[in-house]
Design a protein around this motif. Structure first.
Motif, PDB file in Angstrom:
ATOM      1  N   UNK A 113       0.873  -1.175   0.000  1.00 11.48           N
ATOM      2  CA  UNK A 113       0.000   0.000   0.000  1.00 11.48           C
ATOM      3  C   UNK A 113       0.912   1.227   0.000  1.00 11.48           C
ATOM      4  N   UNK A 114       0.877   2.001  -1.078  1.00 14.13           N
ATOM      5  CA  UNK A 114       1.822   3.094  -1.249  1.00 14.13           C
ATOM      6  C   UNK A 114       1.132   4.444  -1.344  1.00 14.13           C
ATOM      7  N   UNK A 115       1.955   5.482  -1.356  1.00 10.82           N
ATOM      8  CA  UNK A 115       1.433   6.837  -1.484  1.00 10.82           C
ATOM      9  C   UNK A 115       0.632   7.008  -2.771  1.00 10.82           C
ATOM     10  N   UNK A 116       1.044   6.324  -3.834  1.00 11.46           N
ATOM     11  CA  UNK A 116       0.329   6.428  -5.109  1.00 11.46           C
ATOM     12  C   UNK A 116      -1.108   5.925  -4.987  1.00 11.46           C
ATOM     13  N   UNK A 159      -2.685  16.999  -5.298  1.00 18.52           N
ATOM     14  CA  UNK A 159      -2.264  15.851  -4.508  1.00 18.52           C
ATOM     15  C   UNK A 159      -1.199  15.090  -5.290  1.00 18.52           C
ATOM     16  N   UNK A 160      -0.066  14.863  -4.656  1.00 16.09           N
ATOM     17  CA  UNK A 160       1.042  14.185  -5.322  1.00 16.09           C
ATOM     18  C   UNK A 160       1.718  13.213  -4.368  1.00 16.09           C
ATOM     19  N   UNK A 161       2.543  12.352  -4.937  1.00 14.47           N
ATOM     20  CA  UNK A 161       3.337  11.405  -4.149  1.00 14.47           C
ATOM     21  C   UNK A 161       4.806  11.628  -4.500  1.00 14.47           C
ATOM     22  N   UNK A 162       5.518  12.474  -3.733  1.00 12.13           N
ATOM     23  CA  UNK A 162       6.942  12.706  -4.008  1.00 12.13           C
ATOM     24  C   UNK A 162       7.758  11.418  -3.976  1.00 12.13           C
ATOM     25  N   UNK A 166       5.266   9.154   0.889  1.00 16.28           N
ATOM     26  CA  UNK A 166       4.902  10.535   1.178  1.00 16.28           C
ATOM     27  C   UNK A 166       3.735  10.981   0.300  1.00 16.28           C
ATOM     28  N   UNK A 167       2.714  11.559   0.921  1.00 12.01           N
ATOM     29  CA  UNK A 167       1.588  12.146   0.200  1.00 12.01           C
ATOM     30  C   UNK A 167       1.569  13.634   0.512  1.00 12.01           C
ATOM     31  N   UNK A 168       1.604  14.442  -0.522  1.00 11.97           N
ATOM     32  CA  UNK A 168       1.564  15.890  -0.341  1.00 11.97           C
ATOM     33  C   UNK A 168       0.263  16.431  -0.921  1.00 11.97           C
TER      34      UNK A 168
END
Length: 544
Positions: A113-116, A159-162, A166-168
């Motif tokens: 399960x990832x930020x994406x 909304x992005x995943x650096x 990490x979720x920004x």
């Protein structure tokens, strides 16, 4: 300087830990296959219409979601804790939230399960192709409205995943309640591969989804029950005590009580006509629902006429309605925003800060007739009986009783005709979204404890504005509140908007819902909360 946040605390008003009833929890759908399992079964009047996180639009669905979804945060009776995110930071201007995920997060099928996955879930909410009726929540995100309108690509959403952990999230305007929003199902992660494989059937059955939360959907007998089983892949599985939670659809509340008496249910609502019989064995709690009649003001609809809407509001005797329809269990209400949401100062609530009674609680028949006469003149009617309004509601016994009391009151006061139409809960939600009604018995539970949660619904271009309400002054106040940094001034703007909405008779406010619950006394740490969901059994346990 950035602020490092491990938890944000919201009001825990109306939170109740319940201990009542008798017997041993464990009533099961399949007798004999549950030996030794810790199971709690609770009843719902209507089946959750969907378990697709981004499509959820009802409290039954949202309550299921807190058990099956892991948001970036988790709302535990007003305390906002990290869930998928271990901690987070907020920029000095309050616009950028950086969430740091826990190590080793897994979906229920063992996939990482990832930020994406979080980014995809939020993008999916705002993608116009998803057609989520809850996309209005994402208006707070940078470019949210433009993305949802198809004017910008979903990749341009704030909304992005650096990186994978990490979720920004960037907002259009600061919002102190945003971390509470990230606990909602609509902001939960989604599996792109499964969404693309199953399309509209995503999450329609247990094998058509993967789950990120404390429980998974292990069985769904549509129209009967949903079985949730403990998720061994959940990061905090050691804190989860129950093996199963069963959501049983029991349309008739009396049947639910009989099943509770027989030990087939552990938690159920008492119908209002039986309230005295079970007063000593139950708990009364406000569940946060503010019920009202929503009035369709779309072009060509009879309730586009403001005077007719005002006539309805003055025709209803809310005190009498509460006694006849709910046996005095619910509380009459004459305003729109739930008084218990947060006020502008810590420790206060909105109702204390801005007391308001929009209409006489006992009604005013003479005033109602004046408005009706004005409406008839404008609409070209000569006799009140020519005015016919359909009242849409669900097909439960309580809904029928409530509708019939309102029908009698309005017809007696005004001489017009009210026709009741009862449909399933799912169909009622669909008809609301399609604006296929004159007036509908509905309500709202706040998604976060702020007046804005109520008032954002009726912006002219709001995706949840199913009544076509529109007032430029209202829009200006609600939108202006988004960037007002002084808490008191912001609250006053929202209160002015509420007054305008009710002066326009945007709805017919009716009641604050107080429910009477029977709860097996062997259940520990079962809670009811008034923001975003009803029941929380995530950390519940059963006495040995």
């Amino acid at each position: 300087m950035k602020k490092r946040l491990l938890a944000v605390f919201l009001t825990a008003a109306m939170t109740v830990t319940l201990m009542a009833g008798c017997g041993v929890p464990g009533g099961s759908s399949d007798e004999g296959d549950s030996e030794g399992l810790k199971r709690v079964t609770y009843s719902l009047r209507e089946e959750p219409p969907t378990l697709d996180p981004q499509l959820m639009n009802s409290i039954p669905s949202a309550t299921a979601a807190i058990h099956t979804c892991a948001g970036l945060t988790r709302n535990v009776e007003g305390e906002i804790r990290g869930d998928g995110a271990e901690d987070w930071e907020v920029s000095d201007d309050g616009l950028v939230y950086t969430f740091h995920l826990r190590d080793g997060l897994k979906w229920s099928d063992g996939e990482d399960l990832t930020a994406e996955d979080y980014v995809y879930g939020i993008q999916r909410l705002m993608d116009p192709a998803t057609a989520s009726t809850y996309s209005f929540l994402g208006a707070i995100l940078k470019n949210g409205n433009a993305v949802n309108a198809g004017e910008m690509e979903v990749s341009e959403l704030g909304v992005t995943a650096p990186d994978e952990s990490t979720v920004e999230i960037t907002l259009e305007h600061p919002a102190t309640y945003f971390t509470a929003m990230t606990a909602m199902s609509q902001f939960c992660p989604a599996r792109q591969d499964l969404v693309e494989e199953y399309g509209q059937d995503y999450a329609a059955d247990p094998d058509k989804a993967a789950y990120s939360g404390p429980f998974v959907v292990s069985e769904w007998k549509h129209g009967d029950e949903i079985v949730l089983a403990k998720n061994d892949q959940y990061w905090d599985k050691d804190s989860i005590n129950l093996d199963e939670i069963v959501l049983k659809t029991v349309a008739d509340a009396k049947t639910g009580v009989a099943m509770w008496e027989e030990g087939e249910l552990d938690i159920t609502e008492v119908p209002t006509e039986m309230t005295d019989q079970y007063a000593d064995q139950s708990e009364f709690v406000f569940d946060g629902a503010n019920d009202y009649l929503a009035l369709n003001m779309s072009e060509g609809r009879i309730l586009q006429n403001k005077n007719l809407r005002l006539a309805l509001n003055y025709a209803v005797n809310r005190e009498e309605y509460i006694q006849l329809a709910t046996n005095g269990v619910y509380e009459p209400n004459t305003r729109y925003v739930l008084p218990d949401v947060n006020g502008s100062e810590e420790g206060t609530n909105y109702g204390e800060e801005f007391p308001y009674e929009a209409f006489p609680v006992a009604g005013d028949v003479d005033q109602a007739k004046e408005y009706l006469n004005a409406a008839m003149s404008e609409l070209g009617y000569s006799d009140p009986s020519e005015v016919v309004i359909e009242l849409l509601t669900t097909d439960t016994d309580l809904a029928k009783k409530q509708a019939e009391v309102l029908q009698d009151q309005i017809q007696e006061a005004l001489g017009i005709t009210i026709e009741i139409r009862q449909v399933t809960y799912k169909q009622r939600l669909e008809m609301e979204a399609d604006k296929d009604f004159d007036m509908v018995f509905t309500g709202w539970v706040p998604d976060y404890p702020d007046a804005y949660s109520y008032l954002e619904l009726w912006l002219t271009d709001g995706s949840y504005n199913h009544t076509s309400y529109s007032n430029p002054e209202y829009d200006e106040l609600v939108i202006g509140s988004q960037t007002e940094t002084d808490p008191k001034a912001r609250a006053e703007m929202l209160f002015q908007a509420e007054q305008i909405f009710l002066q326009d008779a945007g709805v017919v406010p009716l009641q604050l819902r107080r429910i009477q619950l029977l709860v097996n006394d062997n259940i520990e740490n079962f809670n009811v909360y008034f923001v975003g969901y009803n029941y929380n059994l995530v950390y519940a346990d059963i006495k040995e």
